[in-house]
Design an enzyme around this catalytic site. Structure first.
Site, PDB file in Angstrom:
ATOM      1  N   GLU A 207       0.815  -1.217   0.000  1.00 44.03           N
ATOM      2  CA  GLU A 207       0.000   0.000   0.000  1.00 44.03           C
ATOM      3  C   GLU A 207       0.848   1.266   0.000  1.00 44.03           C
ATOM      4  O   GLU A 207       0.451   2.293  -0.540  1.00 44.03           O
ATOM      5  CB  GLU A 207      -0.962   0.020   1.189  1.00 44.03           C
ATOM      6  CG  GLU A 207      -2.089  -1.009   1.104  1.00 44.03           C
ATOM      7  CD  GLU A 207      -1.703  -2.382   1.602  1.00 44.03           C
ATOM      8  OE1 GLU A 207      -0.520  -2.600   1.948  1.00 44.03           O
ATOM      9  OE2 GLU A 207      -2.577  -3.273   1.655  1.00 44.03           O
TER      10      GLU A 207
ATOM     11  N   PHE B 155     -11.189  -8.224  13.502  1.00 47.67           N
ATOM     12  CA  PHE B 155     -10.087  -8.608  12.636  1.00 47.67           C
ATOM     13  C   PHE B 155      -9.793  -7.488  11.624  1.00 47.67           C
ATOM     14  O   PHE B 155     -10.705  -7.008  10.960  1.00 47.67           O
ATOM     15  CB  PHE B 155     -10.413  -9.916  11.898  1.00 47.67           C
ATOM     16  CG  PHE B 155      -9.335 -10.325  10.932  1.00 47.67           C
ATOM     17  CD1 PHE B 155      -8.065 -10.669  11.390  1.00 47.67           C
ATOM     18  CD2 PHE B 155      -9.570 -10.332   9.573  1.00 47.67           C
ATOM     19  CE1 PHE B 155      -7.061 -11.017  10.503  1.00 47.67           C
ATOM     20  CE2 PHE B 155      -8.565 -10.685   8.673  1.00 47.67           C
ATOM     21  CZ  PHE B 155      -7.311 -11.038   9.143  1.00 47.67           C
ATOM     22  N   GLN B 156      -8.557  -7.099  11.532  1.00 46.91           N
ATOM     23  CA  GLN B 156      -8.097  -6.010  10.652  1.00 46.91           C
ATOM     24  C   GLN B 156      -8.826  -4.700  10.918  1.00 46.91           C
ATOM     25  O   GLN B 156      -9.023  -3.900  10.019  1.00 46.91           O
ATOM     26  CB  GLN B 156      -8.199  -6.404   9.179  1.00 46.91           C
ATOM     27  CG  GLN B 156      -7.200  -7.499   8.823  1.00 46.91           C
ATOM     28  CD  GLN B 156      -7.015  -7.693   7.333  1.00 46.91           C
ATOM     29  OE1 GLN B 156      -7.922  -7.462   6.549  1.00 46.91           O
ATOM     30  NE2 GLN B 156      -5.835  -8.140   6.931  1.00 46.91           N
TER      31      GLN B 156
ATOM     32  N   LYS C  60     -17.672  -1.746   5.752  1.00 48.83           N
ATOM     33  CA  LYS C  60     -18.065  -2.759   4.769  1.00 48.83           C
ATOM     34  C   LYS C  60     -19.576  -2.776   4.537  1.00 48.83           C
ATOM     35  O   LYS C  60     -20.040  -2.957   3.417  1.00 48.83           O
ATOM     36  CB  LYS C  60     -17.565  -4.133   5.244  1.00 48.83           C
ATOM     37  CG  LYS C  60     -17.508  -5.158   4.123  1.00 48.83           C
ATOM     38  CD  LYS C  60     -16.721  -6.382   4.556  1.00 48.83           C
ATOM     39  CE  LYS C  60     -16.709  -7.420   3.439  1.00 48.83           C
ATOM     40  NZ  LYS C  60     -15.955  -8.612   3.830  1.00 48.83           N
TER      41      LYS C  60
ATOM     42  N   MET D 108      24.162   9.970   2.497  1.00 47.03           N
ATOM     43  CA  MET D 108      23.964  11.263   3.130  1.00 47.03           C
ATOM     44  C   MET D 108      24.266  11.178   4.621  1.00 47.03           C
ATOM     45  O   MET D 108      24.908  12.069   5.194  1.00 47.03           O
ATOM     46  CB  MET D 108      22.533  11.766   2.899  1.00 47.03           C
ATOM     47  CG  MET D 108      22.306  13.183   3.357  1.00 47.03           C
ATOM     48  SD  MET D 108      23.422  14.367   2.587  1.00 47.03           S
ATOM     49  CE  MET D 108      22.483  14.846   1.142  1.00 47.03           C
TER      50      MET D 108
END
Lengths: 196, 580
Positions: B69, B131-132, B181, B495
């Site tokens: 993502e 869940f999630q 959902k 760097m």
């Protein structure tokens, strides 16, 4: 420039999560919010925040601009204590017998501008409003007489120089009313809903 | 779950008749109405109804399946930056949503317009540690311009309209819409999409106050050594033409911030280079010599200003910005000009007198000459055998004629690329400026290519940053994205190593990074490539990369302990810039 108390007044939409969005502008700079009041304004759909912080003006100005920049904020102002009239509400719960016997209730009420809200056989609740020092003083007075519980509200303040806020807000509302807030109606229906 | 797809003649806006659709279909219909053509995303449990609906929209919405993502959101950023449109990203709940956070923070600080859609668990499960489930709204509040959780499908059309309006207007920024959902599945009667152009509490552009523009013009007209510094505001405001007209009439030398770069051609006669820590010598030193400093669409980042209490103290400061919160945030302005520079610049141009400043401009050129001798010449034409990053960019300029989009990651290669890359077109320099997100370049280059498919896209990346998001090679393979990947490998986190060398007595703490055989890795993804370390073959290799039909990875081995100079050391004033 030294730190002093500033009262920040914010007019906002009534939107879930906005309290957090405003609060993190302060916490991000590690600034403590001394007092925070949020409640509906006199105009439906518009809320008013009153926030008190201790800071230098330069920082306060930047903070207020960052608050005002939030999509759901209508307007934000900041003022020193000289520029506002403010009050905090305080409530005191004390045993009635102590109070009745040992101090003259009448004198207390007069001296501190207090009002008895509830008088029961076992306890009495006084209420007063004023500046922090004033409400604190009554705490000290009642302490020896078995103060049971004390609570104080956040500051609410009116800006001395403000003009036409009320009309302005009504204009906003008339022009385009705020959206209704959608709360989660499903939370208490866990058993009924099929889940995956 | 059954979704109902809108018949084509019933699609979008202005249809009075209502039709029963799911929240998912309403969402996709809204995207089409907003002229979205590309979505970067990754499916998962809580966003499945939307992906199910997307199955039937394949002909109208291009979905690019990323590998992570974070890659999705950086691609969305790259797309937004090259196309000038709002980038759209899909992710699922929980880890899908938390993986967006870096990209949101990056887009927030670099003012990139994005609309991110995340799936969320069913509304009745919110707050139950389902869940999630994760509290995406609160996690993303500090890194979004606006966010909102939808629990009821009827809200979707209006909320998406608001999201696009907020993301793209005023000072742009990322917006996140979290859709539970049940709302994705819920059917409701839909009467078309109405775009949003007004929110009563939101003022995208402050009103232009002409008296301030006049004051600014007066200051400019009286100035003897005026200096323009400009940022991405010129590009975001689509005000390149207005800006050029202003420069032409005013005759004032102009320097860019890293994100303002490419708003004007790098060889513009009044261009004097880049500001900031690794910017050019002249613009840094002369910031503390100019008498009027005109800042346009930039926010005085600390990497630009160096030590603030020694920054342009002698100058009167005119600050043009669309975001009132930026005025006086870091540098106190003498004249603030609030507003969209597309509106304020033409006003200002009209009020100023045409002028030229040959002697003042020559001062910049003199500093440039010193920088040329001490820094630029050895970087672009080294007399050692070891390759430098600068000479690679220099040949690249030559081959692309400054017409390519250059996407850079973060670190030494970024500074070298931004110092030496030549640009002729706007929206050509794509980099993570404010947040400094390593791993940005590869996914952003994918998005940049989708945003402007006709142009060559070269992603310049270090060996460290490439390993942060190299999984997106999979996206390049699957979606056949024609991006050129140029890895400048110095076998160090360069760097940080440079700082350790200069400020930490060469205590090289965990900067020695081992890399895989990048060419072999690319080969595993079916991407051609080669590795070079010799000067004789460098130009040929770059030509091969650019001429290759499709994606190509070129790894160039460069000097291990080369440093980027000039440099304004941290805590120093811009006039204390070091050439070595």
């Amino acid at each position: 420039m030294s730190k002093q108390e500033y009262t920040i007044t914010v007019y906002t939409e009534n939107h879930i999560g906005l309290l957090n969005r405003i609060a993190i502008i302060f916490s991000r700079r590690k600034i403590n919010v001394e007092s925070l009041n949020t409640s509906p304004s006199e105009v439906a759909g518009i809320h008013r925040f009153t926030i008190v912080i201790n800071e230098v003006e330069d920082v306060v100005r930047k903070l207020v601009r960052q608050v005002e920049k939030q999509v759901e904020v209508l307007k934000a102002y900041y003022n020193t204590n000289d520029e506002i009239v403010w009050q905090e509400l305080a409530m005191y719960k004390v045993p009635t017998d102590e109070i009745a016997e040992k101090v003259k209730v009448e004198r207390l009420l007069r001296e501190y501008g207090a009002r008895a809200v509830v008088i029961r056989k076992d306890y009495t609740i006084f209420e007063t409003s004023g500046h922090r020092e004033e409400t604190d003083r009554l705490v000290q007075v009642l302490e020896p007489f078995g103060l049971i519980e004390f609570v104080r509200s956040a500051r609410v303040a009116i800006i001395k120089s403000s003009r036409g806020f009320h009309e302005k807000l009504k204009e906003f509302e008339a022009l385009r009313p705020g959206a209704n807030i959608v709360e989660n109606e499903f939370l208490d229906k866990q058993e009924e809903v099929f889940t995956m | 779950m059954d979704t109902l797809t809108l018949p084509k003649d019933k699609q979008t806006a202005a249809k009075q008749e209502t039709v029963e659709v799911t929240g998912s279909v309403a969402l996709l219909d809204a995207l089409i109405a907003e002229k979205v053509d590309t979505i970067f995303g990754y499916p998962g449990g809580a966003i499945m109804p939307i992906y199910d609906a997307l199955y039937d929209y394949n002909d109208r919405l291009k979905h690019v399946l990323v590998r992570h993502e974070q890659g999705g959101i950086h691609a969305g950023q790259g797309y937004a930056r090259t196309s000038g449109k709002v980038g759209v990203v899909f992710a699922t709940s929980g880890p899908g949503a938390t993986n967006l956070v870096t990209g949101l923070a990056d887009a927030m600080i670099d003012s990139t317009p994005l609309v991110c859609i995340t799936g969320q668990v069913f509304a009745h499960l919110l707050g139950t540690d389902a869940f999630q489930e994760t509290d995406v709204i609160n996690i993303t509040t500090p890194v979004t311009k606006w966010n909102y959780q939808v629990t009821d499908a009827t809200e979707i059309p209006a909320v998406i309209a608001k999201a696009f309006f907020i993301a793209g207007s005023g000072r742009p920024g990322p917006v996140l819409i979290d859709i539970t959902k049940n709302a994705q599945l819920q059917k409701f009667s839909y009467d078309g999409y109405k775009p949003c152009d007004y929110i009563r509490s939101y003022r995208p552009k402050p009103l232009v106050r002409k008296e301030y523009v006049q004051q600014a013009a007066d200051l400019i007209n009286k100035a003897e050594k005026p200096f323009v510094i400009f940022g991405q505001g010129v590009i975001l405001g689509k005000a390149e033409a207005e800006f050029k007209a202003f420069l032409q009439k005013s005759g004032i030398p102009a320097a860019w911030t890293i994100l303002g770069m490419s708003a004007i051609a790098t060889d513009h006669p009044q261009a004097v280079g880049m500001l900031g820590m690794h910017g050019n010598y002249g613009p840094n030193v002369l910031t503390n010599e100019c008498d009027v400093l005109i800042a346009i669409g930039m926010r005085f980042d600390d990497r630009v200003t160096g030590r603030l209490d020694k920054y342009a103290k002698q100058a009167k400061v005119i600050h043009l910005d669309i975001d009132p919160a930026e005025i006086d945030k870091n540098v106190k302005s003498t004249v603030p000009v609030w507003g969209d520079c597309k509106e304020t610049l033409p006003l200002l141009t009209e009020m100023i007198e045409p002028k030229v400043y040959p002697q003042w401009l020559q001062k910049f050129r003199d500093f440039e000459q010193q920088e040329q001798e001490i820094c630029i010449q050895p970087e672009l034409h080294p007399d050692t055998e070891i390759l430098t990053m600068g000479e690679v960019i220099n040949i690249l300029n030559d081959l692309t004629k400054g017409e390519a989009i250059v996407v850079t990651d973060v670190g030494q290669h970024q500074m070298v690329a931004c110092r030496y890359a030549k640009f002729t077109k706007t929206k050509s320099n794509i980099t993570s400026g404010g947040l400094g997100t390593m791993g940005f370049a590869l996914p952003a280059a994918i998005g940049a290519k989708f945003g402007d498919p006709a142009r060559t896209v070269v992603a310049v990346i270090g060996d460290g940053g490439f390993q942060m998001t190299l999984q997106e090679l999979g996206t390049i393979m699957q979606s056949k994205v024609n991006v050129k990947i140029l890895i400048l490998n110095n076998q160090f986190l360069g760097m940080v190593r440079q700082w350790q060398q200069l400020f930490h007595e060469r205590r090289y703490s965990f900067v020695d990074i081992t890399s895989p055989d990048f060419v072999q890795v690319a080969k595993g993804y079916g991407i051609s490539g080669q590795k070079v370390s010799e000067r004789e073959v460098l130009r040929g290799a770059l030509e091969t990369m650019l001429n290759h039909n499709g994606a190509y990875l070129l790894e160039v081995m460069v000097g291990k302990e080369n440093n980027v100079f000039p440099m304004v050391p941290q805590g120093c004033s811009v006039s204390e810039i070091r050439l070595k």
